[in-house]
Design a protein around this motif. Sequence first.
Motif, PDB file in Angstrom:
ATOM      1  N   MET A   1      77.447  -5.907  29.227  1.00  0.00           N
ATOM      2  CA  MET A   1      78.148  -5.215  30.359  1.00  0.00           C
ATOM      3  C   MET A   1      79.644  -5.543  29.749  1.00  0.00           C
ATOM      4  SD  MET A   1      78.185  -6.003  34.176  1.00  0.00           S
ATOM      5  CE  MET A   1      76.692  -5.120  34.862  1.00  0.00           C
ATOM      6  N   LYS A   2      80.439  -4.619  29.936  1.00  0.00           N
ATOM      7  CA  LYS A   2      82.061  -4.779  29.602  1.00  0.00           C
ATOM      8  C   LYS A   2      82.783  -5.611  30.767  1.00  0.00           C
ATOM      9  CE  LYS A   2      82.674   0.080  27.977  1.00  0.00           C
ATOM     10  NZ  LYS A   2      81.790   0.560  28.842  1.00  0.00           N
ATOM     11  N   HIS A   3      84.004  -6.187  30.271  1.00  0.00           N
ATOM     12  CA  HIS A   3      84.451  -7.077  31.215  1.00  0.00           C
ATOM     13  C   HIS A   3      85.206  -6.517  32.448  1.00  0.00           C
ATOM     14  CE1 HIS A   3      84.779 -10.249  28.432  1.00  0.00           C
ATOM     15  NE2 HIS A   3      85.441  -9.491  27.409  1.00  0.00           N
ATOM     16  N   THR A   5      83.635  -3.577  33.705  1.00  0.00           N
ATOM     17  CA  THR A   5      82.629  -3.430  34.756  1.00  0.00           C
ATOM     18  C   THR A   5      82.221  -4.552  35.610  1.00  0.00           C
ATOM     19  OG1 THR A   5      81.719  -2.184  32.645  1.00  0.00           O
ATOM     20  CG2 THR A   5      80.761  -1.690  34.863  1.00  0.00           C
ATOM     21  N   PHE A   6      82.244  -5.868  34.961  1.00  0.00           N
ATOM     22  CA  PHE A   6      81.911  -6.976  35.468  1.00  0.00           C
ATOM     23  C   PHE A   6      82.760  -7.162  36.543  1.00  0.00           C
ATOM     24  CE2 PHE A   6      82.173 -11.707  35.988  1.00  0.00           C
ATOM     25  CZ  PHE A   6      80.686 -11.954  36.049  1.00  0.00           C
ATOM     26  N   PHE A   9      81.950  -5.231  39.708  1.00  0.00           N
ATOM     27  CA  PHE A   9      80.829  -5.569  40.386  1.00  0.00           C
ATOM     28  C   PHE A   9      81.240  -7.180  40.915  1.00  0.00           C
ATOM     29  CE2 PHE A   9      78.353  -2.490  37.997  1.00  0.00           C
ATOM     30  CZ  PHE A   9      77.168  -2.285  38.774  1.00  0.00           C
ATOM     31  N   PHE A  10      81.827  -7.759  40.352  1.00  0.00           N
ATOM     32  CA  PHE A  10      81.824  -9.194  40.855  1.00  0.00           C
ATOM     33  C   PHE A  10      83.197  -9.494  41.888  1.00  0.00           C
ATOM     34  CE2 PHE A  10      82.638 -13.865  40.562  1.00  0.00           C
ATOM     35  CZ  PHE A  10      81.497 -14.305  40.725  1.00  0.00           C
ATOM     36  N   PRO A  12      83.671  -8.369  45.132  1.00  0.00           N
ATOM     37  CA  PRO A  12      83.628  -8.518  46.360  1.00  0.00           C
ATOM     38  C   PRO A  12      83.347 -10.170  46.613  1.00  0.00           C
ATOM     39  CG  PRO A  12      82.306  -6.529  45.772  1.00  0.00           C
ATOM     40  CD  PRO A  12      82.899  -7.149  44.609  1.00  0.00           C
ATOM     41  N   THR A  13      82.302 -10.481  46.085  1.00  0.00           N
ATOM     42  CA  THR A  13      81.857 -11.932  45.959  1.00  0.00           C
ATOM     43  C   THR A  13      82.655 -12.983  45.631  1.00  0.00           C
ATOM     44  OG1 THR A  13      80.217 -13.701  45.552  1.00  0.00           O
ATOM     45  CG2 THR A  13      80.347 -11.720  44.120  1.00  0.00           C
TER      46      THR A  13
ATOM     47  N   PHE B 107      77.303  -8.101  48.902  1.00  0.00           N
ATOM     48  CA  PHE B 107      78.113  -8.737  47.788  1.00  0.00           C
ATOM     49  C   PHE B 107      77.229  -9.456  46.741  1.00  0.00           C
ATOM     50  CE2 PHE B 107      82.069  -9.532  50.643  1.00  0.00           C
ATOM     51  CZ  PHE B 107      82.193  -8.191  51.018  1.00  0.00           C
ATOM     52  N   TYR B 122      82.189 -16.702  30.509  1.00  0.00           N
ATOM     53  CA  TYR B 122      82.604 -17.026  31.929  1.00  0.00           C
ATOM     54  C   TYR B 122      81.542 -16.820  33.017  1.00  0.00           C
ATOM     55  CZ  TYR B 122      83.440 -11.942  31.612  1.00  0.00           C
ATOM     56  OH  TYR B 122      82.986 -10.524  31.406  1.00  0.00           O
ATOM     57  N   GLN B 170      77.715 -17.131  50.021  1.00  0.00           N
ATOM     58  CA  GLN B 170      77.770 -16.382  48.701  1.00  0.00           C
ATOM     59  C   GLN B 170      77.158 -17.488  47.435  1.00  0.00           C
ATOM     60  OE1 GLN B 170      78.204 -13.410  47.693  1.00  0.00           O
ATOM     61  NE2 GLN B 170      77.847 -13.051  49.899  1.00  0.00           N
ATOM     62  N   GLN B 199      77.154   1.793  34.202  1.00  0.00           N
ATOM     63  CA  GLN B 199      76.538   0.877  34.636  1.00  0.00           C
ATOM     64  C   GLN B 199      76.146   1.216  36.063  1.00  0.00           C
ATOM     65  OE1 GLN B 199      76.269  -2.254  32.504  1.00  0.00           O
ATOM     66  NE2 GLN B 199      74.868  -2.782  33.921  1.00  0.00           N
TER      67      GLN B 199
END
Lengths: 341, 297
Positions: A1-3, A5-6, A9-10, A12-13, B107, B122, B170, B199
Amino acid sequence: MKHKTFFWFFLPTGLAMLLFIFLPIVSVISQSLHVPVDAVLVTVEECGPFGCKPSTTIDQEATQLLRDANPLGQWAGLEIYFDRSHLAVAEVGELWRNSESWGAFFNRLGNLPFYRAMAFTLTYTFVATPLLIIFGLMIALAVNTLSSWIKGLVIFFSLLPFIVTPLVGSLILFWMIDARGVVGSFIQWVFNDPTLSLKASTPLTWITLIVYGIWHSAPFAFVIFYAGLQTLPQDTLESAVIDGASRWQRIRYVVIPHLTPLVTFVALIQLMDNFRVFEPIVGFNAEAHATSLSWIIYNDLSGEQRLLTSAASTSVLTILCVAILLSPVLVRTWRDFNGKT
Amino acid sequence: MSETAVSQAQSRSFILNIVIWIFVAFWLILAAFPFIWTLWGSFKVELDFFSLQDWTNALFGPQTQAVHGSPFTGEGYHGAWVQEEFWRAVLNTSIVCFCVVCISLTFGTLGGYALSRSGFRYTFWLLMIALIFRAMPPITLVSGYLQPFFAWNVWGILPTSIIVLVAINQPFTLWMLHSFFTKIPMDLDESAKVDGCTQFQAFRYVIIPVMWPGVITTGLFSFLLAYNDFAVTAMLLAKENQTMVPKIAGFLGTTQTEGNVMFAVAAVVSATAPLFVLVLFFQRQIVSGLTAGAVKG
């Protein structure tokens, strides 16, 4: 997964944790290092018919100016940490010099609020955790020998104490152990002492709270160990039987080693969770005999004057203690991850 | 010979069987009796449930008979739900739990999916940070919330508590869903990407249809966290917006007047009932959720 896109996705959390966990920690640390700005007091001579006397009033304007200039409050450094209601460095030093024996030292240390809470929190954590593991293991071994229709029933009822809201669970037990409740009367009958009350003495209160802790968390240990028992290697067990191992020897040398990783897991989770013990103290109305670090924070915050600074210092000290408890988990996860890649 | 020896050694002696049965029965009583007793007692008056003379009063309720003409009374429930407006707290709890579960699963699935599909270094650090956040008692964060919430004038309302509970939820949600998504083979979304999906499209059309078992299990635990929370909701909600647990704690402060304890007993039973139903229907998911962490950890 590309930075990129990541990242999306990440987001909100990540944002939720940044805003409502990370920044509050920063804010708590900063609060613990500042005290609210004192009000500026002016003393003026007030003369009435009965002579003059000095009177002190708050200079609202000057106070507001000062408060606006230091929105965080006045820098206090570690002063709050060392005061009487936290680490109480001066008082502890005094006790250390004046106490003749260890017993006397610890006895008087227990009068300082922070150490009093620490004593109960640590006792609770390190007594309840091993006991609940042993009890959970015993239930798992016993249930594993039963026929399958009753297993489901036992698991159903076992989950209740674990799932129930901690405050509600402790209230249910509290009403039963009340001197007028069913368990309370039973205990009075057993000891033939109609004045016996579990709430009246410190050791009995501590025992009650620890029993509650075991009642609440033993199901967790039971479920985990029971799942572990389903994957027991049958071949090893059978060869142990052929070699003439007794039932106890089989448990000691086959079952327990198989469950060791699970015991470590349960122990680590329960150490962390028991360290934050709080609701049972409220539910059992036990603050006269037992306080915990979490309870001190709650008490500071829920009073008429919300003692933010004091609560923040206790919070930071609690986080530090949790970090110490957590360090073995972190090391283990670190090792696992590096082993995998 | 070995066959018989094995079966002989595995069949238990009569005495051991008895001991096991007694122990299991003991545990069953320990686990279930408090709930049954409190449920039964919640239909009595205070003088019966807390009886000085005779504990059997709680069973047969002579005082309740004398006052209400029947050994059972809904007085406690009426007092709690109508007089003390417990229904308001029930409504608030439903709103909070529903919103917390929905938002934290949204989320969490996005984040957990990303963590499971990215091989970079990371991701490990993010999971470690989440683990540290998970270990921190939520009450230690509360003093950090109060000042800004008062300053922005958002203290005391439901949305504030919801978003705070989502955030506290979370770390756990991420860990659980991460371990769940790692078990879904990567080839599934890789092949969708080869066919020209982005994706997100791969996630939308390939992963979402197969992710429900894990999401339901995680959702159950998110629900429990929101439902059982006392520390955060007690400090962040104004009195009129209180959820069930702080409301019950509030009943305890006013135990002096007669009857009020029974209000609290009735409220406690009302708050336990949904959990009972939850265990009844989702026992398998709860057990699998608990053990998933152990197998992983």
